[in-house]
Design an enzyme around this catalytic site. Sequence first.
Site, PDB file in Angstrom:
ATOM      1  N   ALA A 147       0.482  -8.602  19.352  1.00  0.00           N
ATOM      2  CA  ALA A 147       1.589  -9.026  18.480  1.00  0.00           C
ATOM      3  C   ALA A 147       2.922  -8.937  19.212  1.00  0.00           C
ATOM      4  CB  ALA A 147       1.606  -8.148  17.232  1.00  0.00           C
ATOM      5  N   HIS A 191       0.831  -1.226   0.000  1.00  0.00           N
ATOM      6  CA  HIS A 191       0.000   0.000   0.000  1.00  0.00           C
ATOM      7  C   HIS A 191       0.851   1.256   0.000  1.00  0.00           C
ATOM      8  CE1 HIS A 191      -3.603  -2.414   1.756  1.00  0.00           C
ATOM      9  NE2 HIS A 191      -3.455  -2.573   0.464  1.00  0.00           N
TER      10      HIS A 191
HETATM   11  C1  BV8 Z   1      -7.894  -2.795  -5.387  1.00  0.00           C
HETATM   12  C2  BV8 Z   1      -2.968   3.057   2.320  1.00  0.00           C
HETATM   13  C3  BV8 Z   1      -8.020  -3.672  -7.608  1.00  0.00           C
HETATM   14  C4  BV8 Z   1      -3.518   4.400   2.577  1.00  0.00           C
HETATM   15  C5  BV8 Z   1      -4.855   1.505   2.422  1.00  0.00           C
HETATM   16  C6  BV8 Z   1     -16.336  -4.430  -2.164  1.00  0.00           C
HETATM   17  C7  BV8 Z   1     -16.013  -5.695  -1.693  1.00  0.00           C
HETATM   18  C8  BV8 Z   1     -14.707  -6.115  -1.641  1.00  0.00           C
HETATM   19  C9  BV8 Z   1     -13.669  -5.278  -2.060  1.00  0.00           C
HETATM   20  C10 BV8 Z   1     -13.980  -4.023  -2.503  1.00  0.00           C
HETATM   21  C11 BV8 Z   1     -15.297  -3.594  -2.570  1.00  0.00           C
HETATM   22  N1  BV8 Z   1     -15.295  -2.339  -3.063  1.00  0.00           N
HETATM   23  C12 BV8 Z   1     -14.013  -1.947  -3.310  1.00  0.00           C
HETATM   24  C13 BV8 Z   1     -13.204  -2.981  -2.982  1.00  0.00           C
HETATM   25  C14 BV8 Z   1     -11.738  -3.007  -3.122  1.00  0.00           C
HETATM   26  C15 BV8 Z   1     -11.124  -2.206  -1.986  1.00  0.00           C
HETATM   27  C16 BV8 Z   1     -11.541  -2.762  -0.639  1.00  0.00           C
HETATM   28  O1  BV8 Z   1     -11.054  -3.802  -0.220  1.00  0.00           O
HETATM   29  N2  BV8 Z   1     -12.451  -2.059   0.038  1.00  0.00           N
HETATM   30  C17 BV8 Z   1     -12.897  -2.521   1.333  1.00  0.00           C
HETATM   31  C18 BV8 Z   1     -13.065  -1.315   2.263  1.00  0.00           C
HETATM   32  C19 BV8 Z   1     -14.200  -3.266   1.146  1.00  0.00           C
HETATM   33  N3  BV8 Z   1      -9.695  -2.357  -2.139  1.00  0.00           N
HETATM   34  C20 BV8 Z   1      -8.998  -1.510  -2.927  1.00  0.00           C
HETATM   35  O2  BV8 Z   1      -9.482  -0.526  -3.454  1.00  0.00           O
HETATM   36  C21 BV8 Z   1      -7.545  -1.884  -3.163  1.00  0.00           C
HETATM   37  N4  BV8 Z   1      -7.302  -1.886  -4.581  1.00  0.00           N
HETATM   38  O3  BV8 Z   1      -8.682  -3.624  -4.989  1.00  0.00           O
HETATM   39  O4  BV8 Z   1      -7.489  -2.672  -6.716  1.00  0.00           O
HETATM   40  C22 BV8 Z   1      -7.000  -4.738  -7.770  1.00  0.00           C
HETATM   41  C23 BV8 Z   1      -6.979  -5.836  -6.914  1.00  0.00           C
HETATM   42  C24 BV8 Z   1      -6.032  -6.819  -7.092  1.00  0.00           C
HETATM   43  C25 BV8 Z   1      -5.110  -6.725  -8.134  1.00  0.00           C
HETATM   44  C26 BV8 Z   1      -5.132  -5.608  -8.969  1.00  0.00           C
HETATM   45  C27 BV8 Z   1      -6.082  -4.610  -8.804  1.00  0.00           C
HETATM   46  C28 BV8 Z   1      -6.621  -0.869  -2.534  1.00  0.00           C
HETATM   47  C29 BV8 Z   1      -6.791  -0.898  -1.030  1.00  0.00           C
HETATM   48  C30 BV8 Z   1      -5.668  -0.078  -0.384  1.00  0.00           C
HETATM   49  C31 BV8 Z   1      -6.249   1.038   0.452  1.00  0.00           C
HETATM   50  N5  BV8 Z   1      -5.149   1.714   1.167  1.00  0.00           N
HETATM   51  N6  BV8 Z   1      -3.791   2.069   3.016  1.00  0.00           N
HETATM   52  C32 BV8 Z   1      -3.339   4.797   4.017  1.00  0.00           C
HETATM   53  O5  BV8 Z   1      -2.831   3.997   4.829  1.00  0.00           O
HETATM   54  O6  BV8 Z   1      -3.706   5.947   4.321  1.00  0.00           O
HETATM   55  S1  BV8 Z   1      -5.818   0.431   3.301  1.00  0.00           S
HETATM   56  C33 BV8 Z   1      -5.536   0.745   4.941  1.00  0.00           C
HETATM   57  O7  BV8 Z   1      -6.616   0.255   5.662  1.00  0.00           O
HETATM   58  C34 BV8 Z   1      -4.362  -0.014   5.474  1.00  0.00           C
HETATM   59  O8  BV8 Z   1      -3.273  -0.047   4.605  1.00  0.00           O
HETATM   60  C35 BV8 Z   1      -4.919  -1.344   5.749  1.00  0.00           C
HETATM   61  O9  BV8 Z   1      -4.841  -2.164   4.629  1.00  0.00           O
HETATM   62  C36 BV8 Z   1      -6.360  -1.026   6.018  1.00  0.00           C
HETATM   63  C37 BV8 Z   1      -6.575  -1.150   7.489  1.00  0.00           C
HETATM   64  O10 BV8 Z   1      -6.569  -2.515   7.665  1.00  0.00           O
HETATM   65  P1  BV8 Z   1      -5.673  -3.204   8.793  1.00  0.00           P
HETATM   66  O11 BV8 Z   1      -4.223  -3.039   8.493  1.00  0.00           O
HETATM   67  O12 BV8 Z   1      -6.221  -4.563   8.912  1.00  0.00           O
HETATM   68  O13 BV8 Z   1      -5.943  -2.353  10.078  1.00  0.00           O
HETATM   69  P2  BV8 Z   1      -7.276  -2.354  10.917  1.00  0.00           P
HETATM   70  O14 BV8 Z   1      -7.247  -1.159  11.809  1.00  0.00           O
HETATM   71  O15 BV8 Z   1      -8.428  -2.574   9.996  1.00  0.00           O
HETATM   72  O16 BV8 Z   1      -7.159  -3.689  11.811  1.00  0.00           O
HETATM   73  C38 BV8 Z   1      -6.168  -3.772  12.774  1.00  0.00           C
HETATM   74  C39 BV8 Z   1      -6.277  -5.168  13.362  1.00  0.00           C
HETATM   75  O17 BV8 Z   1      -5.222  -5.316  14.289  1.00  0.00           O
HETATM   76  C40 BV8 Z   1      -7.576  -5.384  14.104  1.00  0.00           C
HETATM   77  O18 BV8 Z   1      -8.121  -6.624  13.745  1.00  0.00           O
HETATM   78  C41 BV8 Z   1      -7.151  -5.388  15.581  1.00  0.00           C
HETATM   79  O19 BV8 Z   1      -7.884  -6.327  16.345  1.00  0.00           O
HETATM   80  C42 BV8 Z   1      -5.730  -5.839  15.499  1.00  0.00           C
HETATM   81  N7  BV8 Z   1      -4.869  -5.334  16.567  1.00  0.00           N
HETATM   82  C43 BV8 Z   1      -4.961  -4.140  17.207  1.00  0.00           C
HETATM   83  N8  BV8 Z   1      -3.978  -4.065  18.128  1.00  0.00           N
HETATM   84  C44 BV8 Z   1      -3.248  -5.204  18.036  1.00  0.00           C
HETATM   85  C45 BV8 Z   1      -3.814  -6.020  17.052  1.00  0.00           C
HETATM   86  N9  BV8 Z   1      -3.334  -7.233  16.732  1.00  0.00           N
HETATM   87  C46 BV8 Z   1      -2.242  -7.655  17.414  1.00  0.00           C
HETATM   88  N10 BV8 Z   1      -1.639  -6.933  18.374  1.00  0.00           N
HETATM   89  C47 BV8 Z   1      -2.106  -5.712  18.712  1.00  0.00           C
HETATM   90  N11 BV8 Z   1      -1.491  -5.014  19.684  1.00  0.00           N
END
Ligand code: BV8
Length: 229
Positions: free
Chosen positions: A214, A104
């Site tokens: 983690a 990303h």
């Molecule tokens: C794409 C950069 C095509 C920016 C980010 C409908 C259905 C399905 C998919 C889609 C849909 N509509 C659109 C889509 C696709 C879309 C998508 O998935 N949308 C979602 C919302 C439904 N995806 C895209 O657009 C991607 N591109 O699909 O292009 C393609 C595909 C394949 C091949 C070619 C082309 C692009 C997505 C990238 C977006 N950019 N980041 C920025 O950071 O500002 S995403 C951003 O949010 C992060 O990078 C990360 O990926 C995401 C957050 O997720 P997590 O990292 O999981 O973090 P989160 O807070 O959610 O969870 C934290 C976890 O840690 C929790 O579970 C928690 O319990 C746990 N935790 C907390 N503390 C701890 C812990 N675990 C252990 N120890 C701890 N101490």
Amino acid sequence: MIVVLTGAGISAESGVPTFRDAGGLWEGHAVADVATPEAFAANPDLVQSFYDTRRRLLADVEPNPAHYALAQLEAAYDDGLVIVTQNIDDLHERAGSQSVVHMHGQLRSALCTSCGQQSPWDGDLAPHPPCPVCGRHTLRPDVVWFGEVPYDMEYIQHALLMCDEFVSIGTSGAVYPAAGFVSFAGATGARTLEINLERSEGSDNFGESRRGPAGMLVPEWVDEVLARR
Ligand code: BV8
């Protein structure tokens, strides 16, 4: 070969806010307002300053034991380990990891929308500095927004096909294509392990799930892997 995927949860104990824990807001902003190309087109200064704030915050955080444990594993495994991260922070590198796939993008990189060049970047982008390569004032954060294609997907898909083990650390499994990696690896017979603080959207797809921070569970897992070599 082991593929590790990390998400915001691996940096949580370092003090980097996760997306989910903030109730879907980043620094008080909704994703659609700051992490899409449309948002950047509509309100470039808001998006630039959102990322300038997160880039500046990097100076206030440090890697935690989970980052260091993965760096230790990489040193012992050299090319037998691929680390793919969804995170745009530099904590894996600061813990000593040499080759991390930032699917990303990265906060400490700027992308020129004129010449397409990526340049290492630590300052603010809101003041519209010139691109170090072409000189035009058209730099944007080098991060992959929703609706944009993640980096290195061919390399990642090849690694997932080849791996014997896929380990997901600190991700909610809500964002694709990263959330689909476990099914891809599992389909080729790889062992799949999730290390996460709580149940995630993808938990049912893993052969094994370990619940907890983690900073504690990743060093334990790395010790297990090193002991079985
Ligand atoms: C794409 C950069 C095509 C920016 C980010 C409908 C259905 C399905 C998919 C889609 C849909 N509509 C659109 C889509 C696709 C879309 C998508 O998935 N949308 C979602 C919302 C439904 N995806 C895209 O657009 C991607 N591109 O699909 O292009 C393609 C595909 C394949 C091949 C070619 C082309 C692009 C997505 C990238 C977006 N950019 N980041 C920025 O950071 O500002 S995403 C951003 O949010 C992060 O990078 C990360 O990926 C995401 C957050 O997720 P997590 O990292 O999981 O973090 P989160 O807070 O959610 O969870 C934290 C976890 O840690 C929790 O579970 C928690 O319990 C746990 N935790 C907390 N503390 C701890 C812990 N675990 C252990 N120890 C701890 N101490």
